[in-house]
Design a protein around this motif. Structure first.
Motif, PDB file in Angstrom:
ATOM      1  N   LYS A  42       3.002 -18.938 -18.469  1.00 35.22           N
ATOM      2  CA  LYS A  42       3.832 -19.777 -19.217  1.00 35.22           C
ATOM      3  C   LYS A  42       4.815 -19.182 -20.039  1.00 35.22           C
ATOM      4  CE  LYS A  42       0.024 -21.528 -21.536  1.00 35.22           C
ATOM      5  NZ  LYS A  42      -0.886 -20.663 -20.999  1.00 35.22           N
ATOM      6  N   THR A  43       4.349 -18.294 -20.836  1.00 35.30           N
ATOM      7  CA  THR A  43       5.591 -17.485 -21.611  1.00 35.30           C
ATOM      8  C   THR A  43       6.639 -16.669 -20.478  1.00 35.30           C
ATOM      9  OG1 THR A  43       3.639 -16.974 -23.322  1.00 35.30           O
ATOM     10  CG2 THR A  43       5.685 -15.518 -23.335  1.00 35.30           C
ATOM     11  N   THR A  44       6.013 -16.296 -19.732  1.00 36.64           N
ATOM     12  CA  THR A  44       7.188 -15.825 -18.695  1.00 36.64           C
ATOM     13  C   THR A  44       8.172 -16.890 -18.188  1.00 36.64           C
ATOM     14  OG1 THR A  44       5.380 -14.224 -17.927  1.00 36.64           O
ATOM     15  CG2 THR A  44       7.381 -14.461 -16.565  1.00 36.64           C
ATOM     16  N   PHE A  71       8.655 -17.949 -30.965  1.00 39.94           N
ATOM     17  CA  PHE A  71       7.775 -17.200 -30.104  1.00 39.94           C
ATOM     18  C   PHE A  71       6.292 -17.348 -30.579  1.00 39.94           C
ATOM     19  CE2 PHE A  71      11.982 -15.192 -30.365  1.00 39.94           C
ATOM     20  CZ  PHE A  71      12.083 -14.834 -28.918  1.00 39.94           C
ATOM     21  N   GLN A  72       5.454 -16.887 -29.364  1.00 39.94           N
ATOM     22  CA  GLN A  72       4.129 -17.143 -29.561  1.00 39.94           C
ATOM     23  C   GLN A  72       3.533 -16.383 -30.786  1.00 39.94           C
ATOM     24  OE1 GLN A  72       2.226 -16.536 -25.908  1.00 39.94           O
ATOM     25  NE2 GLN A  72       0.132 -17.229 -26.395  1.00 39.94           N
ATOM     26  N   GLU A  73       4.134 -14.875 -30.784  1.00 40.81           N
ATOM     27  CA  GLU A  73       3.683 -14.084 -31.848  1.00 40.81           C
ATOM     28  C   GLU A  73       4.783 -13.833 -32.694  1.00 40.81           C
ATOM     29  OE1 GLU A  73       5.494 -12.647 -29.443  1.00 40.81           O
ATOM     30  OE2 GLU A  73       4.214 -12.901 -27.601  1.00 40.81           O
ATOM     31  N   LEU A 148       9.512 -23.724 -27.398  1.00 39.12           N
ATOM     32  CA  LEU A 148       8.204 -23.659 -28.511  1.00 39.12           C
ATOM     33  C   LEU A 148       7.130 -23.030 -27.543  1.00 39.12           C
ATOM     34  CD1 LEU A 148       8.269 -26.893 -30.499  1.00 39.12           C
ATOM     35  CD2 LEU A 148       9.040 -24.753 -31.268  1.00 39.12           C
ATOM     36  N   ASP A 149       6.640 -21.954 -27.939  1.00 34.88           N
ATOM     37  CA  ASP A 149       5.606 -21.003 -27.118  1.00 34.88           C
ATOM     38  C   ASP A 149       4.389 -21.268 -28.206  1.00 34.88           C
ATOM     39  OD1 ASP A 149       4.132 -19.851 -25.768  1.00 34.88           O
ATOM     40  OD2 ASP A 149       5.317 -17.975 -25.334  1.00 34.88           O
ATOM     41  N   GLU A 150       3.525 -22.341 -27.974  1.00 29.08           N
ATOM     42  CA  GLU A 150       2.458 -22.366 -28.583  1.00 29.08           C
ATOM     43  C   GLU A 150       2.598 -22.505 -30.223  1.00 29.08           C
ATOM     44  OE1 GLU A 150      -1.143 -20.968 -27.122  1.00 29.08           O
ATOM     45  OE2 GLU A 150      -0.354 -20.757 -25.111  1.00 29.08           O
ATOM     46  N   PRO A 151       3.436 -22.955 -30.817  1.00 24.19           N
ATOM     47  CA  PRO A 151       3.876 -22.828 -32.084  1.00 24.19           C
ATOM     48  C   PRO A 151       2.871 -23.320 -33.243  1.00 24.19           C
ATOM     49  CG  PRO A 151       4.775 -24.873 -31.389  1.00 24.19           C
ATOM     50  CD  PRO A 151       4.011 -24.419 -30.143  1.00 24.19           C
TER      51      PRO A 151
HETATM   52 MG    MG Z   1       1.718 -16.979 -23.629  1.00 17.58          MG
END
Ligand code: MG
Ligand code: ADP
Lengths: 245, 260
Positions: A42-44, A71-73, A148-151
Protein backbone atom coordinates in the motif's frame (compact mmCIF):
# COMPACT_ATOMS: atom_id res chain seq x y z
CA UNK A 1 -11.07 18.15 -14.49
CA UNK A 2 -8.39 17.19 -11.98
CA UNK A 3 -7.73 13.47 -11.94
CA UNK A 4 -5.36 10.73 -10.91
CA UNK A 5 -5.22 7.79 -13.30
CA UNK A 6 -3.23 4.63 -12.64
CA UNK A 7 -2.90 2.18 -15.51
CA UNK A 8 -1.33 -1.30 -15.67
CA UNK A 9 1.08 -0.49 -12.87
CA UNK A 10 3.72 -3.06 -11.87
CA UNK A 11 6.50 -2.60 -9.36
CA UNK A 12 9.27 -4.77 -7.98
CA UNK A 13 12.11 -4.46 -5.53
CA UNK A 14 14.93 -6.68 -6.72
CA UNK A 15 13.31 -9.89 -7.92
CA UNK A 16 10.31 -9.58 -5.62
CA UNK A 17 7.16 -8.38 -7.29
CA UNK A 18 5.44 -5.91 -4.96
CA UNK A 19 2.58 -4.60 -7.13
CA UNK A 20 0.94 -6.30 -10.06
CA UNK A 21 -1.37 -4.81 -12.65
CA UNK A 22 -2.91 -2.01 -10.61
CA UNK A 23 -5.65 0.06 -12.27
CA UNK A 24 -7.82 2.79 -10.79
CA UNK A 25 -9.02 6.37 -11.14
CA UNK A 26 -9.48 9.08 -8.57
CA UNK A 27 -11.62 12.09 -9.48
CA UNK A 28 -11.77 15.55 -7.95
CA UNK A 29 -13.73 15.57 -4.69
CA UNK A 30 -13.54 11.82 -4.26
CA UNK A 31 -12.13 9.65 -1.50
CA UNK A 32 -10.46 6.46 -2.61
CA UNK A 33 -9.32 4.01 0.03
CA UNK A 34 -6.84 1.21 -0.30
CA UNK A 35 -7.41 -1.49 2.24
CA UNK A 36 -5.23 -4.51 2.76
CA UNK A 37 -2.90 -6.40 5.06
CA UNK A 38 0.43 -4.84 6.03
CA UNK A 39 3.29 -5.64 3.71
CA UNK A 40 0.84 -5.68 0.82
CA UNK A 41 2.45 -2.76 -0.98
CA UNK A 42 0.00 0.00 0.00
CA UNK A 43 2.70 2.46 0.97
CA UNK A 44 4.69 1.67 -2.15
CA UNK A 45 1.62 2.29 -4.32
CA UNK A 46 0.99 5.63 -2.68
CA UNK A 47 4.61 6.74 -3.02
CA UNK A 48 4.38 5.90 -6.70
CA UNK A 49 1.22 7.98 -7.07
CA UNK A 50 2.85 10.92 -5.27
CA UNK A 51 5.89 10.71 -7.54
CA UNK A 52 8.21 10.01 -4.61
CA UNK A 53 9.60 6.91 -6.29
CA UNK A 54 9.98 6.27 -10.00
CA UNK A 55 7.45 4.23 -11.92
CA UNK A 56 9.00 1.08 -13.37
CA UNK A 57 6.18 -0.31 -15.50
CA UNK A 58 2.84 1.17 -16.36
CA UNK A 59 1.45 4.66 -16.23
CA UNK A 60 0.44 7.22 -13.64
CA UNK A 61 -1.17 10.48 -14.69
CA UNK A 62 -1.73 13.11 -12.04
CA UNK A 63 -3.43 16.33 -13.08
CA UNK A 64 -4.26 17.63 -9.60
CA UNK A 65 -3.01 21.17 -9.16
CA UNK A 66 -1.54 20.59 -5.71
CA UNK A 67 -0.97 17.70 -3.37
CA UNK A 68 0.50 16.89 0.01
CA UNK A 69 1.42 13.79 1.90
CA UNK A 70 0.95 12.60 5.48
CA UNK A 71 3.40 9.75 5.98
CA UNK A 72 2.86 6.58 7.96
CA UNK A 73 5.80 7.39 10.26
CA UNK A 74 5.08 11.12 10.76
CA UNK A 75 8.54 12.23 9.43
CA UNK A 76 8.74 15.44 11.42
CA UNK A 77 11.92 17.48 11.50
CA UNK A 78 13.45 16.69 14.90
CA UNK A 79 15.04 20.16 15.16
CA UNK A 80 11.82 22.08 14.67
CA UNK A 81 9.04 22.63 17.17
CA UNK A 82 5.41 21.73 16.55
CA UNK A 83 4.40 25.01 14.91
CA UNK A 84 7.48 25.28 12.70
CA UNK A 85 6.98 21.70 11.59
CA UNK A 86 3.41 22.42 10.56
CA UNK A 87 4.40 25.67 8.86
CA UNK A 88 7.02 23.85 6.80
CA UNK A 89 4.40 22.79 4.30
CA UNK A 90 3.69 26.47 3.58
CA UNK A 91 7.28 27.28 2.68
CA UNK A 92 6.72 26.13 -0.87
CA UNK A 93 4.02 28.79 -1.20
CA UNK A 94 4.44 32.52 -1.28
CA UNK A 95 3.19 33.23 2.22
CA UNK A 96 4.89 35.46 4.79
CA UNK A 97 6.47 33.71 7.75
CA UNK A 98 4.12 35.51 10.10
CA UNK A 99 1.03 34.46 8.20
CA UNK A 100 2.34 30.89 8.02
CA UNK A 101 2.72 30.84 11.81
CA UNK A 102 -0.81 32.11 12.29
CA UNK A 103 -2.25 29.47 10.01
CA UNK A 104 -0.15 26.72 11.58
CA UNK A 105 -1.37 27.66 15.05
CA UNK A 106 -4.96 27.76 13.95
CA UNK A 107 -4.87 24.33 12.41
CA UNK A 108 -2.89 22.90 15.34
CA UNK A 109 -5.66 23.92 17.70
CA UNK A 110 -8.27 22.41 15.42
CA UNK A 111 -6.35 19.16 15.45
CA UNK A 112 -6.48 18.88 19.21
CA UNK A 113 -2.99 20.17 19.98
CA UNK A 114 -2.68 22.59 22.87
CA UNK A 115 -0.89 25.87 23.21
CA UNK A 116 1.63 24.43 25.67
CA UNK A 117 2.70 21.90 23.06
CA UNK A 118 3.51 24.49 20.40
CA UNK A 119 7.15 24.93 21.39
CA UNK A 120 7.87 21.26 21.96
CA UNK A 121 10.25 19.29 19.80
CA UNK A 122 9.06 15.99 18.27
CA UNK A 123 11.11 14.00 20.79
CA UNK A 124 8.80 15.29 23.55
CA UNK A 125 5.55 14.35 21.77
CA UNK A 126 3.55 11.15 22.00
CA UNK A 127 3.04 9.01 18.91
CA UNK A 128 -0.50 10.30 18.51
CA UNK A 129 0.59 13.91 18.77
CA UNK A 130 3.25 13.39 16.15
CA UNK A 131 0.67 11.96 13.80
CA UNK A 132 -1.57 14.94 14.38
CA UNK A 133 1.28 17.34 13.62
CA UNK A 134 2.09 15.43 10.46
CA UNK A 135 -1.56 15.44 9.41
CA UNK A 136 -1.83 19.15 10.14
CA UNK A 137 1.32 19.85 8.14
CA UNK A 138 -0.25 18.13 5.14
CA UNK A 139 -3.58 19.93 5.45
CA UNK A 140 -2.34 23.42 6.21
CA UNK A 141 -1.36 23.82 2.56
CA UNK A 142 -4.99 23.29 1.50
CA UNK A 143 -4.04 20.71 -1.11
CA UNK A 144 -6.33 19.62 -3.88
CA UNK A 145 -5.20 16.02 -3.49
CA UNK A 146 -4.27 14.59 -0.13
CA UNK A 147 -2.26 11.39 0.34
CA UNK A 148 -2.95 9.81 3.72
CA UNK A 149 -0.93 6.78 4.76
CA UNK A 150 -2.62 5.33 7.86
CA UNK A 151 -2.79 8.74 9.53
CA UNK A 152 -5.03 7.66 12.40
CA UNK A 153 -3.28 4.44 13.41
CA UNK A 154 -1.70 5.83 16.59
CA UNK A 155 -4.74 7.79 17.80
CA UNK A 156 -7.28 6.84 20.42
CA UNK A 157 -10.92 6.33 19.40
CA UNK A 158 -12.18 9.77 20.43
CA UNK A 159 -9.59 11.74 18.57
CA UNK A 160 -9.78 9.45 15.60
CA UNK A 161 -13.50 10.22 15.24
CA UNK A 162 -12.86 13.92 15.65
CA UNK A 163 -10.28 14.03 12.90
CA UNK A 164 -12.43 11.86 10.69
CA UNK A 165 -15.27 14.37 11.04
CA UNK A 166 -12.88 17.20 10.17
CA UNK A 167 -11.97 15.32 7.05
CA UNK A 168 -15.60 14.59 6.21
CA UNK A 169 -16.39 18.28 6.54
CA UNK A 170 -13.77 19.15 3.94
CA UNK A 171 -14.77 16.29 1.66
CA UNK A 172 -18.36 17.47 1.82
CA UNK A 173 -17.41 20.88 0.47
CA UNK A 174 -15.82 19.03 -2.46
CA UNK A 175 -12.61 20.98 -1.96
CA UNK A 176 -10.49 17.94 -1.24
CA UNK A 177 -9.71 14.63 -2.93
CA UNK A 178 -8.11 11.93 -0.85
CA UNK A 179 -6.12 8.80 -1.53
CA UNK A 180 -6.39 7.01 1.76
CA UNK A 181 -4.57 3.97 3.12
CA UNK A 182 -5.85 2.09 6.11
CA UNK A 183 -6.19 -1.40 7.41
CA UNK A 184 -9.27 -0.41 9.39
CA UNK A 185 -12.25 -1.50 7.29
CA UNK A 186 -14.84 0.52 9.23
CA UNK A 187 -12.78 3.66 8.86
CA UNK A 188 -12.63 3.06 5.11
CA UNK A 189 -16.40 2.57 4.94
CA UNK A 190 -17.01 5.76 6.88
CA UNK A 191 -14.82 7.89 4.63
CA UNK A 192 -14.65 6.47 1.13
CA UNK A 193 -16.48 6.80 -2.13
CA UNK A 194 -14.64 3.74 -3.30
CA UNK A 195 -12.63 1.04 -1.55
CA UNK A 196 -9.95 -1.00 -3.27
CA UNK A 197 -9.05 -4.27 -1.64
CA UNK A 198 -5.34 -4.94 -2.06
CA UNK A 199 -4.20 -8.50 -1.55
CA UNK A 200 -0.56 -9.22 -0.70
CA UNK A 201 2.22 -11.20 -2.41
CA UNK A 202 2.21 -9.66 -4.90
CA UNK A 203 -0.01 -6.66 -4.22
CA UNK A 204 -2.99 -6.72 -6.53
CA UNK A 205 -6.51 -5.33 -6.45
CA UNK A 206 -8.96 -8.17 -5.96
CA UNK A 207 -12.15 -6.26 -5.31
CA UNK A 208 -13.70 -2.80 -5.49
CA UNK A 209 -16.61 -1.49 -3.40
CA UNK A 210 -18.50 1.70 -4.16
CA UNK A 211 -20.57 3.86 -1.78
CA UNK A 212 -22.87 6.59 -3.04
CA UNK A 213 -24.31 7.94 0.20
CA UNK A 214 -22.55 11.25 1.04
CA UNK A 215 -20.07 10.86 3.90
CA UNK A 216 -21.87 13.36 6.10
CA UNK A 217 -25.02 11.23 5.97
CA UNK A 218 -23.30 8.02 7.04
CA UNK A 219 -24.12 7.14 10.62
CA UNK A 220 -22.83 4.32 12.81
CA UNK A 221 -25.65 2.09 11.66
CA UNK A 222 -24.64 2.49 8.04
CA UNK A 223 -21.01 1.73 8.84
CA UNK A 224 -21.85 -1.34 10.90
CA UNK A 225 -24.30 -2.82 8.41
CA UNK A 226 -21.95 -2.25 5.47
CA UNK A 227 -19.05 -3.74 7.43
CA UNK A 228 -21.12 -6.79 8.23
CA UNK A 229 -22.02 -7.14 4.58
CA UNK A 230 -18.44 -6.80 3.40
CA UNK A 231 -17.13 -9.20 5.99
CA UNK A 232 -19.14 -12.01 4.45
CA UNK A 233 -17.34 -11.54 1.19
CA UNK A 234 -15.08 -14.50 0.36
CA UNK A 235 -12.26 -12.28 -0.92
CA UNK A 236 -12.25 -10.18 2.23
CA UNK A 237 -12.13 -13.21 4.46
CA UNK A 238 -9.31 -14.59 2.36
CA UNK A 239 -7.31 -11.35 2.26
CA UNK A 240 -7.65 -10.59 5.93
CA UNK A 241 -7.43 -14.16 7.12
CA UNK A 242 -4.62 -13.34 9.57
CA UNK A 243 -5.99 -10.05 10.86
CA UNK A 244 -9.49 -11.22 11.66
CA UNK A 245 -8.57 -14.28 13.70
CA UNK B 1 18.83 36.30 15.36
CA UNK B 2 16.17 34.71 17.53
CA UNK B 3 18.68 32.01 18.16
CA UNK B 4 21.43 34.33 19.40
CA UNK B 5 18.93 36.02 21.65
CA UNK B 6 17.92 32.72 23.18
CA UNK B 7 21.54 31.80 23.91
CA UNK B 8 22.03 35.11 25.72
CA UNK B 9 18.79 34.70 27.63
CA UNK B 10 19.72 31.26 28.93
CA UNK B 11 23.26 32.33 29.72
CA UNK B 12 22.76 33.41 33.38
CA UNK B 13 21.10 30.14 34.32
CA UNK B 14 23.91 28.32 32.56
CA UNK B 15 26.49 30.24 34.59
CA UNK B 16 24.58 29.51 37.75
CA UNK B 17 24.87 25.81 37.01
CA UNK B 18 28.65 26.26 37.07
CA UNK B 19 29.08 26.30 40.87
CA UNK B 20 29.98 22.63 40.86
CA UNK B 21 32.73 23.27 38.35
CA UNK B 22 34.07 26.15 40.41
CA UNK B 23 34.11 23.99 43.52
CA UNK B 24 36.15 21.37 41.75
CA UNK B 25 38.60 23.99 40.52
CA UNK B 26 39.15 25.12 44.11
CA UNK B 27 39.67 21.53 45.15
CA UNK B 28 42.31 21.28 42.47
CA UNK B 29 44.07 24.36 43.85
CA UNK B 30 44.01 22.80 47.33
CA UNK B 31 45.71 19.62 46.05
CA UNK B 32 48.22 21.75 44.21
CA UNK B 33 49.08 23.62 47.40
CA UNK B 34 49.46 20.33 49.22
CA UNK B 35 51.93 19.21 46.54
CA UNK B 36 53.88 22.42 47.06
CA UNK B 37 54.06 21.83 50.84
CA UNK B 38 55.40 18.32 50.31
CA UNK B 39 57.84 18.78 47.42
CA UNK B 40 58.92 22.38 47.85
CA UNK B 41 59.17 25.41 45.67
CA UNK B 42 61.57 24.25 42.99
CA UNK B 43 59.44 21.30 41.91
CA UNK B 44 56.03 22.79 42.41
CA UNK B 45 55.65 26.46 43.26
CA UNK B 46 52.58 27.33 45.30
CA UNK B 47 49.42 28.44 43.50
CA UNK B 48 49.83 31.84 45.12
CA UNK B 49 53.32 32.32 43.72
CA UNK B 50 52.24 31.07 40.31
CA UNK B 51 49.34 33.48 40.22
CA UNK B 52 51.48 36.40 41.30
CA UNK B 53 53.99 35.51 38.58
CA UNK B 54 51.07 35.41 36.20
CA UNK B 55 50.03 38.86 37.36
CA UNK B 56 53.51 40.27 36.75
CA UNK B 57 53.65 38.57 33.36
CA UNK B 58 50.33 39.97 32.32
CA UNK B 59 51.89 43.45 32.51
CA UNK B 60 54.86 42.38 30.46
CA UNK B 61 54.62 43.38 26.80
CA UNK B 62 56.72 40.55 25.46
CA UNK B 63 54.51 37.95 27.13
CA UNK B 64 51.41 39.57 25.68
CA UNK B 65 53.14 39.61 22.31
CA UNK B 66 53.88 35.88 22.66
CA UNK B 67 50.29 35.13 23.55
CA UNK B 68 49.06 37.08 20.53
CA UNK B 69 51.39 35.20 18.21
CA UNK B 70 50.25 31.85 19.56
CA UNK B 71 46.62 32.85 19.34
CA UNK B 72 47.12 33.95 15.76
CA UNK B 73 48.79 30.67 14.76
CA UNK B 74 46.21 28.51 16.50
CA UNK B 75 43.24 30.32 15.02
CA UNK B 76 44.72 30.64 11.57
CA UNK B 77 45.42 26.90 11.47
CA UNK B 78 42.04 26.13 13.01
CA UNK B 79 40.30 28.41 10.52
CA UNK B 80 41.97 26.67 7.59
CA UNK B 81 40.99 23.28 8.99
CA UNK B 82 37.39 24.35 9.48
CA UNK B 83 37.18 25.83 6.02
CA UNK B 84 38.74 22.98 4.08
CA UNK B 85 37.67 20.18 6.42
CA UNK B 86 34.02 21.23 6.25
CA UNK B 87 33.90 21.77 2.51
CA UNK B 88 35.86 18.68 1.55
CA UNK B 89 34.00 16.57 4.11
CA UNK B 90 30.65 17.69 2.70
CA UNK B 91 31.73 16.93 -0.83
CA UNK B 92 33.17 13.55 0.12
CA UNK B 93 29.96 12.74 1.98
CA UNK B 94 27.86 13.37 -1.09
CA UNK B 95 29.63 10.71 -3.13
CA UNK B 96 29.88 7.13 -1.96
CA UNK B 97 33.13 6.56 -3.82
CA UNK B 98 34.75 9.66 -2.39
CA UNK B 99 33.85 8.70 1.16
CA UNK B 100 35.19 5.18 0.73
CA UNK B 101 38.38 6.45 -0.83
CA UNK B 102 38.97 9.10 1.81
CA UNK B 103 38.79 6.67 4.72
CA UNK B 104 42.33 5.27 4.61
CA UNK B 105 43.73 8.78 4.16
CA UNK B 106 41.83 9.96 7.19
CA UNK B 107 43.06 6.96 9.17
CA UNK B 108 46.64 7.87 8.30
CA UNK B 109 46.12 11.52 9.23
CA UNK B 110 44.46 10.65 12.52
CA UNK B 111 46.86 7.86 13.38
CA UNK B 112 50.07 9.75 12.72
CA UNK B 113 51.49 11.22 15.95
CA UNK B 114 51.62 15.04 15.81
CA UNK B 115 55.24 14.99 16.93
CA UNK B 116 56.13 13.16 13.73
CA UNK B 117 54.41 15.88 11.72
CA UNK B 118 56.37 18.53 13.59
CA UNK B 119 59.66 16.84 12.75
CA UNK B 120 58.70 16.49 9.10
CA UNK B 121 57.46 20.05 8.91
CA UNK B 122 60.73 21.31 10.43
CA UNK B 123 62.64 19.43 7.74
CA UNK B 124 60.39 20.67 4.96
CA UNK B 125 59.70 24.24 6.00
CA UNK B 126 62.44 25.06 8.51
CA UNK B 127 61.76 26.92 11.75
CA UNK B 128 58.94 29.42 11.92
CA UNK B 129 55.33 30.29 11.48
CA UNK B 130 54.63 28.01 8.61
CA UNK B 131 55.79 24.87 10.38
CA UNK B 132 53.53 25.57 13.34
CA UNK B 133 50.47 26.38 11.27
CA UNK B 134 51.05 23.37 9.06
CA UNK B 135 51.15 21.08 12.08
CA UNK B 136 48.00 22.61 13.51
CA UNK B 137 46.16 22.13 10.23
CA UNK B 138 47.33 18.57 9.77
CA UNK B 139 46.25 17.63 13.28
CA UNK B 140 42.83 19.30 13.33
CA UNK B 141 41.76 18.96 9.70
CA UNK B 142 40.86 15.25 9.86
CA UNK B 143 38.60 15.81 12.85
CA UNK B 144 36.52 18.39 10.99
CA UNK B 145 36.62 16.35 7.80
CA UNK B 146 35.25 13.24 9.50
CA UNK B 147 32.50 15.24 11.23
CA UNK B 148 31.35 16.78 7.97
CA UNK B 149 31.60 13.46 6.16
CA UNK B 150 29.48 11.64 8.72
CA UNK B 151 26.94 14.44 8.87
CA UNK B 152 26.42 14.22 5.13
CA UNK B 153 26.48 10.43 4.99
CA UNK B 154 23.79 10.08 7.63
CA UNK B 155 21.21 12.39 6.04
CA UNK B 156 17.91 10.58 6.21
CA UNK B 157 16.26 9.51 2.99
CA UNK B 158 12.86 9.67 4.70
CA UNK B 159 13.20 13.38 5.40
CA UNK B 160 14.50 14.10 1.90
CA UNK B 161 11.43 12.36 0.55
CA UNK B 162 9.23 14.43 2.83
CA UNK B 163 10.84 17.62 1.49
CA UNK B 164 10.19 16.39 -2.02
CA UNK B 165 6.53 15.65 -1.25
CA UNK B 166 5.99 19.29 -0.26
CA UNK B 167 7.91 20.49 -3.34
CA UNK B 168 10.07 22.63 -1.10
CA UNK B 169 12.40 25.03 -2.91
CA UNK B 170 16.08 24.13 -2.83
CA UNK B 171 17.10 26.80 -0.32
CA UNK B 172 14.39 25.70 2.12
CA UNK B 173 15.43 22.07 1.74
CA UNK B 174 19.00 23.04 2.45
CA UNK B 175 18.33 25.37 5.39
CA UNK B 176 15.59 23.37 7.12
CA UNK B 177 16.36 19.75 6.29
CA UNK B 178 20.05 19.27 5.45
CA UNK B 179 21.81 22.01 7.35
CA UNK B 180 20.55 21.31 10.91
CA UNK B 181 21.43 17.66 10.61
CA UNK B 182 24.89 18.25 9.20
CA UNK B 183 25.54 21.04 11.67
CA UNK B 184 24.76 18.76 14.59
CA UNK B 185 27.68 16.62 13.45
CA UNK B 186 30.02 19.34 12.31
CA UNK B 187 29.78 21.64 15.31
CA UNK B 188 31.10 19.13 17.89
CA UNK B 189 33.86 18.35 15.40
CA UNK B 190 34.80 22.04 15.30
CA UNK B 191 34.96 22.12 19.08
CA UNK B 192 37.19 19.06 19.18
CA UNK B 193 39.40 20.49 16.44
CA UNK B 194 39.81 23.75 18.34
CA UNK B 195 40.97 21.85 21.42
CA UNK B 196 43.41 19.93 19.28
CA UNK B 197 44.71 23.10 17.63
CA UNK B 198 45.33 24.73 20.98
CA UNK B 199 47.36 21.79 22.27
CA UNK B 200 49.36 21.27 19.11
CA UNK B 201 50.25 24.91 18.63
CA UNK B 202 52.17 25.06 21.90
CA UNK B 203 53.97 21.82 21.24
CA UNK B 204 54.99 22.90 17.75
CA UNK B 205 56.17 26.28 19.01
CA UNK B 206 58.20 24.72 21.78
CA UNK B 207 60.18 22.71 19.24
CA UNK B 208 60.32 24.90 16.21
CA UNK B 209 60.06 28.64 16.92
CA UNK B 210 61.63 31.37 18.97
CA UNK B 211 58.41 33.21 19.78
CA UNK B 212 54.97 32.37 21.11
CA UNK B 213 53.86 30.73 24.35
CA UNK B 214 55.49 27.43 23.44
CA UNK B 215 58.85 29.10 22.92
CA UNK B 216 58.45 30.99 26.19
CA UNK B 217 57.83 27.66 27.84
CA UNK B 218 61.08 26.32 26.38
CA UNK B 219 62.97 29.32 27.75
CA UNK B 220 61.44 28.88 31.18
CA UNK B 221 62.48 25.24 31.15
CA UNK B 222 66.10 26.07 30.25
CA UNK B 223 66.25 28.57 33.14
CA UNK B 224 64.57 26.09 35.49
CA UNK B 225 62.05 28.88 36.08
CA UNK B 226 59.21 26.71 37.35
CA UNK B 227 56.83 29.55 38.37
CA UNK B 228 56.95 31.03 34.88
CA UNK B 229 56.44 27.62 33.28
CA UNK B 230 53.44 26.97 35.49
CA UNK B 231 52.05 30.44 34.86
CA UNK B 232 52.24 29.77 31.13
CA UNK B 233 50.43 26.47 31.62
CA UNK B 234 47.76 28.32 33.59
CA UNK B 235 47.36 30.79 30.72
CA UNK B 236 46.90 27.97 28.25
CA UNK B 237 44.45 26.00 30.31
CA UNK B 238 42.37 28.94 31.44
CA UNK B 239 42.03 30.32 27.92
CA UNK B 240 40.96 26.89 26.71
CA UNK B 241 38.41 26.66 29.51
CA UNK B 242 37.12 30.12 28.75
CA UNK B 243 36.53 29.29 25.11
CA UNK B 244 35.03 25.91 25.85
CA UNK B 245 32.75 26.72 28.78
CA UNK B 246 31.84 30.35 28.24
CA UNK B 247 31.53 30.46 24.47
CA UNK B 248 31.07 27.01 22.95
CA UNK B 249 29.11 25.08 25.56
CA UNK B 250 26.12 27.51 25.68
CA UNK B 251 25.91 27.43 21.88
CA UNK B 252 26.13 23.65 21.88
CA UNK B 253 23.31 23.43 24.38
CA UNK B 254 20.95 25.45 22.25
CA UNK B 255 22.00 23.67 19.08
CA UNK B 256 21.34 20.27 20.58
CA UNK B 257 18.15 21.08 22.43
CA UNK B 258 16.14 18.93 20.05
CA UNK B 259 18.22 15.83 20.63
CA UNK B 260 17.23 13.18 23.12
MG1 MG C 1 2.49 1.07 4.89
N1 ADP D 1 12.79 0.42 -0.51
C1 ADP D 1 12.43 -0.89 -0.46
N2 ADP D 1 13.32 -1.84 -0.87
C2 ADP D 1 12.97 -3.15 -0.85
N3 ADP D 1 11.79 -3.61 -0.42
C3 ADP D 1 10.86 -2.71 -0.01
C4 ADP D 1 11.14 -1.31 0.00
N4 ADP D 1 10.04 -0.67 0.45
C5 ADP D 1 9.12 -1.63 0.73
N5 ADP D 1 9.60 -2.86 0.44
C6 ADP D 1 8.88 -4.12 0.58
O1 ADP D 1 7.70 -4.02 -0.17
C7 ADP D 1 6.62 -4.69 0.51
C8 ADP D 1 5.45 -3.74 0.64
O2 ADP D 1 5.76 -2.72 1.53
P1 ADP D 1 4.78 -1.52 1.85
O3 ADP D 1 4.46 -0.84 0.57
O4 ADP D 1 5.37 -0.68 2.92
O5 ADP D 1 3.49 -2.28 2.38
P2 ADP D 1 2.28 -1.73 3.29
O6 ADP D 1 2.32 -0.26 3.29
O7 ADP D 1 1.06 -2.31 2.64
O8 ADP D 1 2.47 -2.30 4.65
C9 ADP D 1 7.17 -5.17 1.84
O9 ADP D 1 7.43 -6.54 1.75
C10 ADP D 1 8.44 -4.39 2.01
O10 ADP D 1 9.38 -5.16 2.69
Amino acid sequence: MEKLIVKNLNHHYGFTSILENINFELNKGQVLSIVGPSGGGKTTLMHLCADLIDVQEGNIKNSFTSSSFAFQESRLLPWKNVIDNIALGLKAQKISTKMAQVRAKKIALRFGLEEIDFDKFPKDLSGGMRQRVSFARALVTKPSLLFLDEPFSALDIGLKKELQSLLIEMIDKKELSVLFITHDLMEAIRLSDEILLLKADPGRIVKKFKYDLPQSKRDDKFVYSQSAKILQDEEIIDTFELELK
Amino acid sequence: MKFVFKILKDFPSYLWSGWGAIASIFLFFACWDLGYQIYGELVLPSPLETLSTLWVMSHNDSVIEDAKITLYRAFFGFGLSVLFGSILGLIAGLFATASIMSRPIVTILVGMPPIAWIVLAMIWFGMGDFTVIFTVVVASFPIVFVGALQGTRTLEGDLKEMGKSFKLPLHVKFLDIYFPHIFSYIFPAWVAALGMAWKIVVMAELLSTSDGIGAALAVARSHLDTPTALALVVIMISSMMFIEYIILEPIKREVELWRN
